[in-house]
Design an enzyme around this catalytic site. Structure first.
Site, PDB file in Angstrom:
ATOM      1  N   ASP A 126       0.959  -1.332  -0.018  1.00 39.49           N
ATOM      2  CA  ASP A 126      -0.017   0.250  -0.146  1.00 39.49           C
ATOM      3  C   ASP A 126       0.830   1.232   0.177  1.00 39.49           C
ATOM      4  O   ASP A 126       1.374   1.605   0.970  1.00 39.49           O
ATOM      5  CB  ASP A 126      -1.062  -0.044   1.258  1.00 39.49           C
ATOM      6  N   ASP A 329      -1.636   5.511  -6.743  1.00 38.22           N
ATOM      7  CA  ASP A 329      -2.076   4.479  -5.534  1.00 38.22           C
ATOM      8  C   ASP A 329      -2.064   3.175  -5.766  1.00 38.22           C
ATOM      9  O   ASP A 329      -2.363   2.856  -7.148  1.00 38.22           O
ATOM     10  CB  ASP A 329      -3.421   4.961  -4.964  1.00 38.22           C
TER      11      ASP A 329
END
Ligand SMILES: *[C@@H]1O[C@H](CO)[C@@H](O)[C@H](O)[C@H]1NC(C)=O
Ligand SMILES: *[C@@H]1O[C@H](CO)[C@@H](O)[C@H](O)[C@H]1NC(C)=O
Ligand SMILES: *[C@@H]1O[C@H](CO)[C@@H](O)[C@H](O)[C@H]1NC(C)=O
Length: 450
Positions: A126, A329
């Protein structure tokens, strides 16, 4: 303090899964070994997910609807991070929906080993998170089937209250008045609370060892937010994996994300400067002091085919105060654009393709025919252009004839300010995050065969 607190927020949930990673598809190859500082990356929802069959959705339409709902919560989460500073400091992250958005399941996972002797974990990659959590043995309310067991590790140690790391932890709740006690801390999101003990142990990734890795050992989870897994925080906050391994990896990494349809485990996460592409197009990283863990870049235009679509400039402009702008992202699956940008792109795609448009699973530009000539989409960044071919732009049904534009606007009723360049648009590219040199690079790389 508020800034430090916010930089930890949630993050790096280490995903503790069964050590025997069972593949759900008969033709899934065994995951190759991790070598050097390079880790194999697998898609959490693909046919060869190491999380096993339960992580895969039942049907294509169901999969899309699930992913789209997951992305919608992810967007709310990223947006709340981005906008927090605009609401006047203090509490850095303002949950605006349920805690689920913070604790959602990962998109891509890598393997790691924690403790002595080591216990195998899966970690979710992440890029927009900082700190570390691991569901630990005895955690009440953690739905993890095989949590990390600290008492089986001779190198495990609880971090005491007076320590420097404890000062970085959010809401160190169990510290006063005894400063010698274990640094316990908690986080609340809407209807959910997580309680953890700040801990250290030896973390091994590929051939490397991080001696005193600091993480939150989860002890209790209430509400809807109980994490079944965690994240490898590649954000830039003080307790992130990236910050903790700065001496080893110089805050530099790259990944090539495999397609979610792939049966092949050849996606990789490469840590450190060594082996990174030398010739790569890059764009500057933008600094948002209020939200340092998000990788902001300056996207200045979008082209559909050769045409630059007309997007009002505030829809793309970076604004540190409001959090507006564009981030790269890894945890969002399909690119989300603020409404005026999305509508401009979508309308031009529809104009180019022609014919009857339908909606499916959260996507509004789908065609039920194989004869669709999809135009490429070019993302124009300051100093770098990335032209996405069909495989990064279109989701094809695995059985029928339906295909959809793999992008969406912010969910209805949300005044979102962020454009999020998501994982599907990054697949089969090497994406380089070079923090010391303040840049993000893209290079085409076929890291998956299907
Ligand atoms: C996976 O991809 C690699 C590199 O493209 C290729 O050499 C290999 O044959 C592929 N394996 C499978 C099972 O498709
Ligand atoms: C797509 O088209 C095929 C063939 O015309 C048809 O059988 C099918 O029902 C259509 N699917 C949807 C979801 O409309
Ligand atoms: C983004 O790039 C444009 C075009 O190069 C430039 O005018 C603008 O100042 C840049 N914005 C930031 C925040 O760097």
């Amino acid at each position: 303090m508020a800034l430090m607190t916010m930089s930890i927020v949630v993050a790096m949930f280490l995903l503790v899964a069964s050590t025997a990673a069972s593949a759900s598809h008969p033709s899934c190859p065994a995951t190759p070994p991790d070598t050097g500082a390079t880790l194999q990356v697998s898609h959490a929802y693909g046919p060869c997910s190491p999380l096993g069959p339960s992580a895969s959705a039942p049907s294509w339409a169901g999969f899309l609807a699930d992913q789209s709902a997951r992305d919608a919560s992810r967007l709310l989460y990223l947006d709340s991070l981005a906008a927090a500073s605009a609401k006047g400091g203090g509490r850095a992250y303002a949950p605006i929906a349920s805690g689920r958005q913070l604790l959602q399941t990962p998109t891509y996972v890598v393997r790691a080993r924690l403790g002595t002797p080591s216990q195998t974990l899966l970690l979710a990659v992440d890029t927009s998170n900082d700190a570390a959590w691991i569901p630990c043995a005895g955690c009440a309310g953690c739905p993890t089937s095989s949590p990390f067991n600290p008492s089986a590790s001779s190198s495990y140690r609880a971090v005491p209250c007076g320590s420097q790391q404890c000062a970085l932890a959010p809401n160190p709740s169990t510290c006063s008045p005894n400063t010698k006690s274990t640094c316990g801390f908690s986080l609340s999101y809407a209807d959910s609370t997580l309680t953890a003990a700040l801990s250290q142990d030896t973390l091994a990734v590929a051939n490397d060892v991080v001696k005193t890795y600091t993480f939150g050992c989860l002890q209790r989870a209430t509400g809807t937010a109980a994490p079944p897994q965690g994240l490898l925080g590649l954000g830039r906050g003080p307790l992130s994996f990236l910050s903790q391994t700065k001496d080893m990896y110089a805050a530099t990494f790259s990944y090539c994300l495999p397609s979610f349809k792939s049966l092949n485990f050849s996606g990789t996460l490469r840590l450190g400067k060594s082996g990174q592409p030398k010739k790569i197009k890059t764009t500057p990283l933008l600094a948002n002091p209020h939200r340092s863990s998000l990788y902001y870049v300056n996207m200045t235009a979008i082209r559909v085919g050769k045409k630059t679509v007309s997007i009002p400039s505030p829809a793309l402009a970076f604004d540190a105060a409001t959090g507006a702008g564009t981030v790269i992202d890894s945890g969002t699956m399909f690119t989300r654009l603020v409404a005026p940008a999305y509508l401009a792109v979508r309308d031009e795609v529809r104009r180019r393709v022609g014919g009857a448009v339908s909606s499916l699973g959260g996507f509004d530009t789908c065609y039920n025919t194989t004869a669709v000539a999809w135009p490429p989409v070019t993302l124009v960044f300051d100093g770098m252009q990335v032209t996405l071919p069909e495989e990064n732009v279109v989701i094809h049904s695995t059985y029928g004839t339906i295909s959809c534009l793999a992008m969406a606007a912010a969910p209805d009723g949300v005044n979102a300010v962020l454009n999020v360049i998501a994982s599907m648009q990054q697949q089969n590219h090497r994406v380089l995050f070079d923090v010391p040199n303040g840049r993000v690079g893209f290079a085409r790389e076929r890291c998956t065969s299907a």
